[in-house]
Every structure is written in structure tokens, then in C-alpha cells.
Write an enzyme that holds these catalytic residues in place. Structure first.
Site, PDB file in Angstrom:
ATOM      1  N   GLU A 184       0.982  -1.360   0.106  1.00 26.95           N
ATOM      2  CA  GLU A 184       0.018  -0.024   0.097  1.00 26.95           C
ATOM      3  C   GLU A 184       0.699   1.153  -0.022  1.00 26.95           C
ATOM      4  O   GLU A 184       1.454   1.651   0.997  1.00 26.95           O
ATOM      5  CB  GLU A 184      -0.962   0.130   1.066  1.00 26.95           C
ATOM      6  CG  GLU A 184      -1.630   1.210   1.184  1.00 26.95           C
ATOM      7  CD  GLU A 184      -2.910   1.509   2.318  1.00 26.95           C
ATOM      8  OE1 GLU A 184      -3.721   2.132   2.206  1.00 26.95           O
ATOM      9  OE2 GLU A 184      -2.455   0.509   3.171  1.00 26.95           O
ATOM     10  N   GLU A 279     -12.294   2.098   3.650  1.00 23.30           N
ATOM     11  CA  GLU A 279     -11.120   2.698   4.686  1.00 23.30           C
ATOM     12  C   GLU A 279     -11.406   3.915   4.750  1.00 23.30           C
ATOM     13  O   GLU A 279     -10.438   4.708   4.467  1.00 23.30           O
ATOM     14  CB  GLU A 279      -9.665   2.172   4.281  1.00 23.30           C
ATOM     15  CG  GLU A 279      -8.838   2.188   5.529  1.00 23.30           C
ATOM     16  CD  GLU A 279      -7.510   1.895   5.181  1.00 23.30           C
ATOM     17  OE1 GLU A 279      -6.723   1.290   6.134  1.00 23.30           O
ATOM     18  OE2 GLU A 279      -6.874   2.199   4.130  1.00 23.30           O
TER      19      GLU A 279
END
Length: 304
Positions: A184, A279
């Protein structure tokens, strides 16, 4: 104190959750017909707590009742085994697919793989080994990995090589189990090593493993590089997981500048069958804010 109140108040104390039971959220209450989403959007614990309380089983049931078919939980590795097993059973019973959890390597900035230090690599590999057991327990396929910060004393090419070599070691742990670590890139700090999609693409090509792919977090990458659809297209063959959050604010779609309806339409037309993790926070407080999240996803998912 009523048992129901006690369960909710003690559900998340010292890492222990209530495991539901006779007093857990009744999914057969009078509810609107569940929505049929085109993509697998994955809420997280706490997103709907004002509707059903803190109990994770109640929250999972509520998500399923709203039509969500996936779920992600960054902190799954830190949960008690009994809680993991109970959550896994609920997801299986309700048709919810498990999304990412974070490989425990000590935090986003800690134990940077760019340094090439054996002690940091050992911590990372230990986290990978423990993640395999958790993944089996909760039926997960993807695990988030953040390589850490820059090692400023080393040339960037050496840092790249150090990260690639460490991730190759991690991939060797995951490959036999069909598991995938997703890297990420983040926008939280200029000191973070991994920040852009092309950089992450290069790292994945260097590792050259089906167990090392990209987690394309739309919120972070809108901040660092923009041109979302273009850059997703350039790196598409290495993208295995997507996360969501509008910018500015990191709240639900429709609260910022990103045209999520168009982005989701493009993702759907690419044939993406994976998970899109929600998220982000809620832009409003209480039940009103939670309903606003659900309504926002219904709106932006209406791209057909």
C-alpha cells in the site's frame, strides 16, 4: 445492568470482544430489502456501531443485511483466536468475503525494509508467518504490507533492492498457501518509502510473485498523484485490492472531489471481481451519519 447493555459496553475492552449469542443483533428484524451492489464494498468494524453497538457479530450481521458482501479488518491479527473464529463463522454463514488485514511488522514507519537490516527483515518475516495462520482461520486471501520509511543514508536504488529482496522472502512464505500480500502506497508522511503507484508497480515486477501485488488506495493516491483512472490503467495487471476514501477528509464517496461513480464504473468494466475496502470515516455522527454512508454507496454504485 441489562445483559445486552453489558455486552455492548464490554465488547472491546483489553482486546476482547463479546461473541454474540442469544442477545446478539437480530438479523431477522423488520428491515428494508437488502441492496444488490455491483461491486464488493467492504465496511469495517465501528462504521455502523450506532445502529447495532460494538459487538462485532452484530456489526457483521448488519452489514450483510444492508447488502454488503465483503468486510475488512486491519487489526484482525491482534484479536483473540476465539473472536477470529466467531467472526469467520458469521462471515461464512452470511455470505461475506474477508478482505485485508494488516501484517503485523510494528507499524507503518517501523522496521523499514529499505534499510536492509536483518533484524527488520526477521520481524517482517515473523509477521508473515503469523499472518498465514490468521488468514487460514478467517478465510482471508489478502494482507496489507507497508514496507516502512526511507533509509535516507542509502541511495534510492539500494533501498529499492533491499525492499524487493525482503518482499521476495515474504512471498516465499505466502505462495504455498495461495495468499497475497498487497503493498500500500501511502500519503501520510514524506518519510514513507512507498508513496506512488508506478513505484509500487516496479517493486511488484521486481519481486515477480503472484503473492506480491498492489493495494491501490484511491484516497492516498488521489493525494499523491491524481489521474486515478489513467494510473490504475497503467498498473492494472498488478492491482489485486482497492480501498476507498474521498478527498479531502477521507470520508465516504460524494463528500469530496473524486467522481466515484465514474471510477467505480471503470473498475466494473475492467471486470474486477475483488474487494473494495471502505477505509474511511463517516462524515456525520450517529445513525444519521451511518445511513449517509450506506446511501452514498448506493448512489455511486448506480453506474449501470
Amino acid at each position: 445492568m441489562k445483559r445486552r447493555s453489558f455486552i455492548q459496553k464490554t465488547a472491546l475492552t483489553g482486546g476482547a470482544f463479546s461473541l454474540g449469542g442469544a442477545f446478539s443483533y437480530a438479523s431477522n428484524e423488520t428491515l428494508p430489502m437488502k441492496h444488490q451492489f455491483n461491486l464488493k464494498y467492504a465496511p469495517h468494524l465501528g462504521m455502523f456501531k450506532h445502529h447495532v453497538g460494538e459487538d462485532p457479530i452484530d456489526q457483521l450481521n448488519f452489514m450483510a443485511d444492508q447488502g454488503f458482501t465483503a468486510f475488512e479488518d486491519n487489526g484482525m491479527m491482534k484479536r483473540d483466536v476465539a473472536v477470529q473464529e466467531k467472526m469467520a463463522k458469521t462471515m461464512q454463514d452470511r455470505g461475506i468475503e474477508m478482505g485485508v488485514f494488516v501484517v503485523d511488522k510494528g507499524g507503518n514507519m517501523a522496521n523499514t525494509l529499505a534499510a536492509g537490516k536483518q533484524e527488520y527483515i526477521d520481524i517482517f518475516l515473523d509477521g508473515c508467518k503469523r499472518a498465514v495462520e490468521v488468514a487460514k482461520r478467517v478465510n482471508a486471501k489478502w494482507m496489507t504490507v507497508v514496507p516502512g520509511g526511507f533509509e535516507r543514508k542509502l541511495p534510492i536504488g539500494v533501498q529499492d533492492a533491499n525492499v524487493i529482496e525482503a518482499l521476495k522472502r515474504g512471498a516465499e512464505i505466502f505462495e504455498p498457501h495461495g495468499l497475497i500480500m498487497v503493498l500500500e502506497p501511502l500519503s501520510d508522511s514524506p518519510d514513507l518509502y512507498l508513496q506512488n503507484s508506478d513505484q509500487t508497480y516496479m517493486i511488484c515486477k521486481g519481486v515477480d510473485s503472484p503473492s506480491c501485488k498492489i493495494l491501490y488506495d484511491i484516497y492516498h493516491l488521489q493525494k499523491t498523484e491524481g489521474h486515478l483512472i489513467h494510473n490504475m490503467g497503467l498498473t492494472w495487471d498488478e492491482i489485486a485490492y482497492i480501498q476507498i476514501g474521498d478527498n479531502p477528509g477521507r470520508k465516504e464517496p460524494t463528500t469530496g472531489e473524486i467522481n466515484y461513480k465514474n471510477v467505480f464504473k471503470w473498475i466494473h468494466e475492467k471486470g474486477f471481481t475483488g474487494i473494495l475496502g471502505m477505509e474511511h470515516g463517516n462524515s456525520k455522527e450517529g445513525k444519521e451519519g451511518e445511513q449517509a454512508v450506506i446511501d452514498a454507496y448506493k448512489h455511486v454504485d448506480n453506474f449501470m
